[in-house]
Design an enzyme around this catalytic site. Structure first.
Site, PDB file in Angstrom:
ATOM      1  CE1 TYR A 425      32.570  36.597 -73.431  1.00 40.35           C
ATOM      2  CE2 TYR A 425      31.538  38.628 -72.720  1.00 40.35           C
ATOM      3  CZ  TYR A 425      31.485  37.271 -72.923  1.00 40.35           C
ATOM      4  OH  TYR A 425      30.339  36.602 -72.619  1.00 40.35           O
ATOM      5  CD  GLU A 426      37.132  36.732 -69.857  1.00 44.61           C
ATOM      6  OE1 GLU A 426      38.322  36.804 -69.518  1.00 44.61           O
ATOM      7  OE2 GLU A 426      36.235  37.356 -69.293  1.00 44.61           O
ATOM      8  N   GLY A 427      40.166  37.577 -74.198  1.00 46.83           N
ATOM      9  CA  GLY A 427      41.190  37.341 -75.202  1.00 46.83           C
ATOM     10  C   GLY A 427      40.517  37.066 -76.528  1.00 46.83           C
TER      11      GLY A 427
END
Lengths: 567, 567
Positions: A425-427
């Site tokens: 997550y978050e890239g």
């Protein structure tokens, strides 16, 4: 599952490794004296040990659930949130004008890491709220700031990020949620968002969603995206939660881990929202929030690593097996190798996160473009290596437990399951690596070269005291420089991308060695030196194989066609 | 979750990589012609695809459970077991005299791997039974063999291994279960055993436990251990299950994965048992079973890797994201890198497992001590690297799925959770590595040197055709040889043990390169060549860093005291 906050590590890192004195010397952070820092670390550490750590298992065993549309959080999570809020830990780095403590991100990063180690699922709630606070501080109107920021910093209200849609994940530009002007300055936001961490809870009075959506006539792609603040309850004239907005949690995901953190599918049906930032300027605001979150997620990885390490060490110290001096498995060479690897990697990753945060602080305090570039360079490395370290260390933690590692009651498996998402997550870590070799090298590799110069200069000076450690660090840095120059020279982005992940990992290996060397210099005959020696002798050499792969080009990865891959 | 049996990989490996023709040329395995092999692979593959693969998810969602002392297996598992039994897959390598097919272990290894890929939880049941069959064939009396083997090979009865006790895990010599002579040639077995995979089920008529216990007056340690066959139901005069024996399943473990496979705590209260092998000779019999199981568990890792790879590839081919030629994520360089790594590592690990099995077959067929030594050398490498590959590839499989990888419904997470235990059971990978650098080097490194000679000779010959691949393989082998000689020269076992795991992994990297090179030579302008090129260019270089760590000695890993580790 006891947890002991590693205060002395932070203190050493602040003092000798990431240059906290520089930060405290700025006008902006003049209040962050050594005493203040020490008091805050100790107070936050105590809260993590006493309040949050006991919530780690209950969240796994009794996940958040949706009951007739009402979200019920895991046992004790409400009290945990209250303790975090009352400690001031949500608004630590927030603007004091709105109730924040105005402290450096370096300190917030340490506190966030401790909270992650104690209870990752719950920690994600303040982390999301912090990201929203930063986005609002930078991009919202004064009116919105005055209404929302004090509530969020105090933890009365919580915040979420709403980016992803089923067809728009890493490619955020593909999102289709809509925002129609209501004619009164507000907007009607409609669409479905997925993977919304802490999309709802039963402990904050209001939940504030930052939602990416398209205004009528917006161009396709990321340039047509705007950001909206959409609260669960519309504030009344006194700023208190009033009528319910037109949004709901449709369902919760059934995940491999992080069970205490509800991952929501959110539905917006003409929900009332307020524009944050400019029309079609959503990506800029989103990046503020995401960069903050990337730093935070890297820290989650480090926290999980620390938790897994302490857990495995405790087990190794008590598990009797085989004929050894102590009678426990701690005396076995392979167990020692595992524990030393866990600890050395955790230290390296922690140093990288704190150095990243320190660069952000210096950029904030001075506006110096070199610090801005340093912070931008370190963010993808910290996010990816921090979470990679969380995975690797928790995997080793399971291994130290032997058969008990696979049994859920020990808790070793939970670290392994929980931390897995942080690499996604978050890239994803792949996206981080692409960011590193593309956007972060748009300066022709200048920011990277500056950092490598610093590392080599430091190693040169260290040669006098610790030649056996300084030499390998210098050599590894020089190899990394050569590969960096090679990458910058590649016009074909796929050539860069094919080796991006190994390159990022090699960069992190070298950075870790640099920080270990700094710590060793501060304690040339103590434990820090011994840990650094192990890292540099045993773990650093991995860089060479990684750099070979980083420079291997794209031909090999594309050599098999999709049909051949499936044959 | 469809699964496609990788028949063409096995056929290529048999023909060009692991020398199956040599095995088929022996008198013992003269029946294993190319046609027979092909028919068996196809038939087993079909069963795995059609019967076992559909059982993968149900076992995870509805784990085996204990209902008032009765074990209920996951939905469909009874039919799955029946299909495995009726296909003859349990007794494939069993003695034909007792109903087995007498086929080479090389073939059984391929079939077991396919079953693991399709449904790891269920596959563990026939695997445990195969281990027992081999132990009984080698060590049991003719009477026991005549009674038990036909039932087990036909899958009417199933088998388990009972080694571990709460205080006796890796240190099996610490076990305290007792066996008292009943005076009629049988024994009363008492004690508690833990981690008993498939300790009970509801599909076999009888469950046969092989239990390690101590006779009265036995010396402490492994030399005082004897092996007993203890059935759930005592066979009546016709050899049918009669009265219940004095044993029971006390509880099931709550595990991170492999939910379809019940992991039992077993209690024996004077249960009637029969001695297998000699008094105090239990370890010899146990090693027969464990070596078989180690080969099998390495194959489980490879199977899980194959399953995870196919799963991730299918997702990558259908997941639309970003602007790419196909519109799916398969076109992204980093996704390609991940898929190529998964495939190349799976191929390498599969080749090592099959080479290990082939050495066992040659040892069995010829009795040649060089083949015996080769098999012994490869067993720890295959077990550890096969399972390491299972972990690494399933971790990457989760990553290819992005956010969906963390959501259980995709199934990617299940591979990751399920396979984790394979690095632990049947001797942790650390134990395997210690076995490699200690017991397997008691010949002064002769067996290893012989293998490295073969690899170098092969690389020398390959230089004419594929110089760019053969060169690096030769060089890596030469480095491995130097480290091997260094290890053999170390008298302090802790020096060997401190670097054992990285040494084993480097050995596996080199072996994998050798087998890739062989495959590339068989198909110099096809997909095998391209896969080999990727492996040798991108993955093989890892060996160098691993060998540095392997030779780093014990001082660094013991540098911090237990107190310093905890500080």
């Amino acid at each position: 599952m006891p947890y002991r906050a590693p205060i002395s590590d932070y203190e050493l890192l602040f003092r000798h490794v990431v240059g906290f004195d520089q930060i405290a010397a700025t006008e902006k952070f003049a209040d962050a004296s050594e005493d203040v820092v020490s008091a805050i670390l100790n107070e936050a550490g105590k809260m993590c040990e006493e309040v949050m750590a006991p919530l780690q298992r209950p969240g796994d065993l009794e996940p958040a659930r949706l009951e007739n549309g009402v979200l019920r959080t895991s046992p004790g999570y409400g009290d945990g949130w209250k303790a975090i809020a009352e400690g001031g830990w949500i608004g630590m780095s927030g603007n004091p004008e709105y109730g924040g403590m105005g402290l450096p991100m370096t300190l917030t990063t340490a506190v966030n890491e401790m909270m992650s180690a104690a209870c990752l699922s719950l920690q994600l709630a303040p982390l999301m709220t912090q990201g929203q606070i930063e986005a609002l501080e930078h991009h919202a109107s004064d009116e919105l700031k005055a209404l929302y920021l004090p509530k969020m910093m105090a933890g009365e209200w919580s915040g979420t990020m709403n980016l992803t849609e089923p067809q728009a994940g890493s490619d955020v530009g593909a999102l289709t949620s809509k925002a129609e002007p209501n004619g009164d300055g507000t907007y009607a936001v409609s669409g479905q968002k997925i993977y919304i961490s802490w999309g709802d809870n039963d402990f904050a009075e209001n939940i504030c969603h930052l939602v990416l959506a398209r205004l009528p006539g917006a161009v396709p792609g990321t340039k047509g995206i705007s950001l909206f603040l959409v609260p669960k309850y519309l504030p009344d004239e006194n700023g208190n939660p009033g009528v319910a907005n037109d949004l709901k949690v449709v369902s919760l995901e059934h995940k491999m881990g992080l069970h205490g953190s509800p991952t929501c599918v959110m539905q917006y049906d003409g929900a009332k929202g307020w524009l944050v930032g400019k029309e079609h300027g959503g990506m800029a605001a989103m990046f503020t929030m995401m960069n903050n979150a990337r730093l935070g997620v890297g820290g989650q990885g480090v926290g999980a690593a620390e938790g897994a390490y302490q857990h495995a060490l405790a087990y190794a110290l008590e598990r009797k097996q085989g004929k050894t001096p102590s009678g426990t498995i701690i005396d076995h060479a392979d167990v020692r190798r595992m524990l030393m690897s866990m600890r050395a990697d955790t230290f390296a990753a922690r140093a990288i996160m704190l150095a990243n945060a320190a660069a952000i602080d210096m950029a904030t305090a001075t506006g110096d473009p070199e610090w801005v570039a340093r912070a931008a360079l370190l963010t993808p490395i910290g996010k990816a290596f921090g979470t990679e370290t969380g995975m690797r260390v928790s995997e080793t933690g399971v291994q130290v437990h032997g058969g008990m590692g696979f049994i859920e009651e020990t808790g070793a498996a939970q670290y392994y399951r929980d931390v897995r998402v942080t690499a996604i997550y978050e890239g994803t870590n792949g996206i981080q690596a692409m960011d590193l070799v593309a956007r972060k090298m748009m300066d022709g590799g200048e920011a990277a070269a500056r950092l490598l110069d610093e590392i080599e200069d430091h190693a040169e000076k260290a040669r006098a005291t610790l030649p056996d450690l300084a030499g390998p660090v210098w050599e590894a840095t020089e190899s990394l420089r050569e590969t960096t120059e090679w990458i910058v020279a590649q016009g074909d982005m796929n050539v860069r991308f094919a080796g991006a992940v190994p390159y990022l990992n090699a960069f992190a290996r070298v950075l870790g060695a640099h920080f270990h060397l700094k710590a060793a210099l501060a304690e040339t005959d103590g434990p820090r030196f011994k840990l650094a020696r192990f890292y540099i002798n045993a773990l650093l050499p991995e860089y060479a194989g990684l750099l070979v792969q980083a420079q291997n080009g794209a031909d090999d990865v594309y050599a098999l066609s999709a049909e051949e891959l499936a044959a």
